[in-house]
Motif scaffolding. Structure first.
Motif, short mmCIF file in Angstrom:
data_model
loop_
_atom_site.label_atom_id
_atom_site.label_comp_id
_atom_site.label_asym_id
_atom_site.label_seq_id
_atom_site.Cartn_x
_atom_site.Cartn_y
_atom_site.Cartn_z
N ARG A 238 0.82 -1.21 0.00
CA ARG A 238 0.00 0.00 0.00
C ARG A 238 0.86 1.26 0.00
N TYR A 239 2.10 1.13 0.44
CA TYR A 239 2.97 2.30 0.53
C TYR A 239 3.91 2.44 -0.66
N LEU A 240 3.88 1.48 -1.58
CA LEU A 240 4.84 1.50 -2.69
C LEU A 240 4.61 2.72 -3.58
N PRO A 241 5.60 3.60 -3.72
CA PRO A 241 5.43 4.77 -4.59
C PRO A 241 5.44 4.37 -6.05
N GLY A 242 4.81 5.18 -6.87
CA GLY A 242 4.78 4.90 -8.29
C GLY A 242 4.76 6.18 -9.11
N LEU A 243 4.71 6.03 -10.42
CA LEU A 243 4.64 7.17 -11.32
C LEU A 243 3.20 7.67 -11.40
N PRO A 244 3.01 8.97 -11.60
CA PRO A 244 1.65 9.52 -11.60
C PRO A 244 0.89 9.34 -12.91
N ALA A 245 1.47 8.66 -13.89
CA ALA A 245 0.79 8.41 -15.17
C ALA A 245 1.05 6.97 -15.59
N ALA A 246 0.07 6.36 -16.20
CA ALA A 246 0.18 4.95 -16.60
C ALA A 246 0.69 4.78 -18.02
N GLU A 247 0.56 5.81 -18.85
CA GLU A 247 1.00 5.76 -20.24
C GLU A 247 2.06 6.82 -20.47
N ILE A 248 3.29 6.40 -20.75
CA ILE A 248 4.41 7.32 -20.92
C ILE A 248 5.18 6.93 -22.17
N ASP A 249 5.55 7.91 -22.97
CA ASP A 249 6.34 7.64 -24.18
C ASP A 249 7.82 7.48 -23.84
N VAL A 250 8.35 8.42 -23.06
CA VAL A 250 9.77 8.39 -22.70
C VAL A 250 9.92 8.65 -21.21
N LEU A 251 10.65 7.77 -20.53
CA LEU A 251 11.00 7.98 -19.13
C LEU A 251 12.51 8.15 -19.04
N ILE A 252 12.94 9.28 -18.50
CA ILE A 252 14.36 9.55 -18.29
C ILE A 252 14.67 9.28 -16.82
N VAL A 253 15.61 8.38 -16.57
CA VAL A 253 16.02 8.03 -15.21
C VAL A 253 17.45 8.54 -15.01
N ASP A 254 17.61 9.52 -14.13
CA ASP A 254 18.93 10.12 -13.95
C ASP A 254 19.98 9.11 -13.48
N GLU A 255 19.60 8.26 -12.51
CA GLU A 255 20.55 7.28 -11.97
C GLU A 255 19.88 5.94 -11.70
N ILE A 256 20.61 4.88 -11.96
CA ILE A 256 20.18 3.56 -11.55
C ILE A 256 21.22 3.01 -10.57
N GLY A 257 20.90 1.95 -9.88
CA GLY A 257 21.86 1.37 -8.95
C GLY A 257 21.18 0.47 -7.95
N LYS A 258 21.94 -0.46 -7.40
CA LYS A 258 21.40 -1.40 -6.43
C LYS A 258 21.11 -0.74 -5.10
N ASN A 259 21.58 0.48 -4.88
CA ASN A 259 21.20 1.22 -3.68
C ASN A 259 19.77 1.73 -3.77
N PHE A 260 19.22 1.76 -4.99
CA PHE A 260 17.83 2.16 -5.18
C PHE A 260 16.91 0.95 -5.28
N SER A 261 17.39 -0.09 -5.95
CA SER A 261 16.61 -1.31 -6.15
C SER A 261 17.56 -2.43 -6.51
N GLY A 262 17.18 -3.65 -6.15
CA GLY A 262 18.02 -4.79 -6.50
C GLY A 262 18.20 -4.94 -7.99
N THR A 263 17.28 -4.37 -8.76
CA THR A 263 17.37 -4.44 -10.22
C THR A 263 17.80 -3.11 -10.83
N GLY A 264 18.40 -2.25 -10.02
CA GLY A 264 18.87 -0.96 -10.54
C GLY A 264 17.75 0.03 -10.71
N MET A 265 16.69 -0.40 -11.37
CA MET A 265 15.44 0.34 -11.46
C MET A 265 14.33 -0.59 -10.98
N ASP A 266 13.49 -0.09 -10.09
CA ASP A 266 12.44 -0.93 -9.52
C ASP A 266 11.44 -1.33 -10.60
N THR A 267 11.34 -2.62 -10.84
CA THR A 267 10.43 -3.11 -11.89
C THR A 267 8.98 -2.80 -11.57
#
Length: 415
Positions: A238-267
Motif C-alpha cells: 500500500r505504501y509502494l510509490p509509483g509514477l503519476p501516469a500509466a501511459e508514458i512515451d519516454v522515461l528519463i532516469v537520472d541514476e540507476i543502482g542497487k542502492n535504489f533497487s536490487g534491479t537498478g530500477m524498480d520493476t
C-alpha cells in the motif's frame, strides 16, 4: 530537434515515519523476551544485507547494544547472496558504503562466502553460511517489501534474508534455478528450512513508507515468520510509490543502482521485468526508457541496465561487468545485464529515443524525468502530461514550464 517543455512537479505520499526510531526499537526489543534466548557469553549473529534500508546503521547499533546489555557478543553477518561480487572483500566494501561498519554499529562485521548444504528443496540444494552456524544465536533483520522479480505470499523480507542472504553465492544460484513463477515458493521453502537448521531466535521486520522512512518495526518469533511476513507484505504494498501516469512515451532516469533497487530500477515502478518466460506487467506502459548514469553508491554495478532502451557513454564507462554479470548469471535473468543503445551524452540519448518513436512528433511526446525509481516525490513532466495529472490532489506544481537545458558537455543538469 525541438524538445518539449517540462514542468517540475511534486508528488505527495502519506508520511508515516516513526518519530522516535531508537525509542521504538528499544520498546520492541524489551517486549521480545530476548533475555530468555541470549545468555552471557553467547555469540549472536545479526544479518546485514546489501539493500539500502533506511536507518539501518542506527537499527543495527541499537540492536547490538541491546545484545551486549544481555551479556551477548554481537557480530554482523554479511548476508547478501552473490552481491558484492560474491566475495568477502566486495561484501565488506558494499556494507561499508551503506554505513554498516564496526565503528558505526559497535559490532564486528564478518563477511564470508563459505557455505554448507543443509537440505534440499524442490529446486535443488539449500545452502547456509558457516558463519551463521558458528553463532549461538542469530537475529534476522530485513525490510519487508514487494520484490522486483517475482510476486507471491513471500517476497523480500526475513525468509529471503535466510534463503538467499545467508545462502551466499551458492545458495542464491541454487534457488534461482527455479522457474520465475515459483520463486516465491522457493524463498518460502528454503527460508523455512534454514530457519530450522540455524539458531534463529528472533526476526526484526521493517516496513518503510513511500518516503523511505521506517514506519514500523515488528519483532517476529521464528514460528511466526511466514504468516507475519505475509501480512506485512500486504501492508507494504500500500505504501509502494509509483509514477503519476500509466501511459508514458519516454522515461528519463537520472541514476540507476542497487542502492535504489536490487534491479537498478524498480520493476514495480517502470513496469518491466525482462525475464524469459514471465509476462510483462500491464501497467505502467512505457515505450522508451533512458538510463543516464549509475549512482556512485552502486560502485559501477549497473545490473538492471538491460531494462532500459538507451543509455550514455558515461554510464557505460563506469559499468562493472564482473559484478553485474555475476548478478545476472546467479539470477538467470541475463537480459537485465545487457547494454542498450549507448549514446555519447544525454542530448544524443534523448534525440535517439525521440527518433525511435514512430508517428509521435517530439513536441507531442509524453515524457517524464525522475531522479531514480526510489525517490519519486519530485520529477519533471512534459506540459501535456502535466495537464492530465495536475488536477490530482497528490500533485503539486513546483514551477513554470521551461525548455530542456543541456550543459556544455551535452548532459542534463540536476533538477
Amino acid at each position: 530537434m525541438k524538445f518539449p517543455r517540462m514542468v517540475k512537479i511534486g508528488q505527495s505520499f502519506p508520511s508515516l515515519g516513526l518519530a522516535d526510531l531508537t525509542g521504538e526499537l528499544n520498546r520492541v526489543l524489551s517486549q521480545s523476551n530476548l533475555r530468555d534466548s541470549i545468555k552471557p557469553g553467547m555469540l549472536v549473529g545479526i544479518t546485514a544485507g546489501s539493500r539500502g534500508i533506511a536507518n539501518i546503521t542506527e537499527l543495527l547499533r541499537v540492536l547490538a547494544g541491546h545484545i551486549r546489555s544481555l551479556g551477548g557478543r554481537p557480530v554482523l553477518l554479511g548476508a547478501m547472496g552473490s552481491h558484492g561480487g560474491g566475495n568477502p572483500v566486495g561484501q565488506a566494501e558494499l556494507l561499508g558504503s551503506l554505513g554498516i561498519t564496526e565503528h558505526a554499529t559497535g559490532a564486528e562485521v564478518i563477511c564470508s562466502a563459505e557455505t554448507v548444504v543443509i537440505g534440499s528443496a524442490f529446486y535443488g540444494d539449500i545452502y547456509l553460511a558457516t558463519s551463521a552456524l558458528a553463532c549461538d544465536a542469530v537475529i534476522v533483520i530485513n525490510r519487508v517489501k514487494p520484490h522486483t522479480s517475482f510476486h507471491g505470499d513471500i517476497e523480500s523480507g526475513l525468509l529471503k534474508m535466510l534463503a538467499v542472504g545467508l545462502g551466499g553465492p551458492a545458495g542464491a544460484a541454487s534457488l534461482h534455478r527455479s522457474h520465475p513463477n515459483l520463486l516465491s515458493r522457493a524463498v518460502a521453502e528454503a527460508g523455512m528450512a534454514v530457519l530450522k537448521a540455524c539458531p534463529v531466535v528472533l526476526g526484526l521486520a521493517i516496513v518503510e513508507d513511500a518516503h523511505e522512512a521506517t514506519s514500523k518495526i515488528v519483532a517476529v518469533k521464528p514460528e511466526d515468520f511466514f504468516e507475519t511476513e505475509k501480512n506485512l507484505l500486504s501492508e507494504s504494498r500500500r505504501y509502494l510509490p509509483g509514477l503519476p501516469a500509466a501511459e508514458i512515451d519516454v522515461l528519463i532516469v537520472d541514476e540507476i543502482g542497487k542502492n535504489f533497487s536490487g534491479t537498478g530500477m524498480d520493476t514495480n515502478v517502470i513496469g518491466r521485468l525482462r525475464i524469459q518466460g514471465a509476462p510483462e506487467p500491464e501497467t505502467p506502459s512505457i515505450k522508451r526508457i533512458i538510463a543516464l548514469d549509475v549512482a556512485a553508491q552502486a560502485h559501477g554495478n549497473a545490473y538492471g541496465i538491460g531494462l532500459a532502451d538507451f543509455t550514455t557513454l558515461r554510464l557505460a564507462c563506469k559499468f562493472d561487468r564482473e559484478s553485474a554479470y555475476l548478478n545476472a548469471l546467479t539470477s538467470t535473468f541475463i537480459q537485465r545485464a545487457m547494454m542498450p543503445m549507448t549514446l555519447p551524452d544525454d542530448r544524443e540519448a534523448l534525440k535517439a529515443a525521440l527518433r525511435s518513436l514512430s508517428g509521435i512528433a517530439p513536441q507531442d511526446v509524453r515524457m517524464m524525468r525522475i531522479h531514480n525509481t526510489l525517490h519519486l516525490s519530485e520529477m519533471l513532466v512534459t506540459e501535456n502530461l502535466h495537464k492530465e495529472i495536475s488536477d490530482s490532489p497528490h500533485i503539486k506544481t513546483l514551477g513554470p514550464p521551461h525548455e530542456i537545458d543541456f550543459g556544455p558537455d551535452g548532459n542534463l543538469p540536476p533538477f
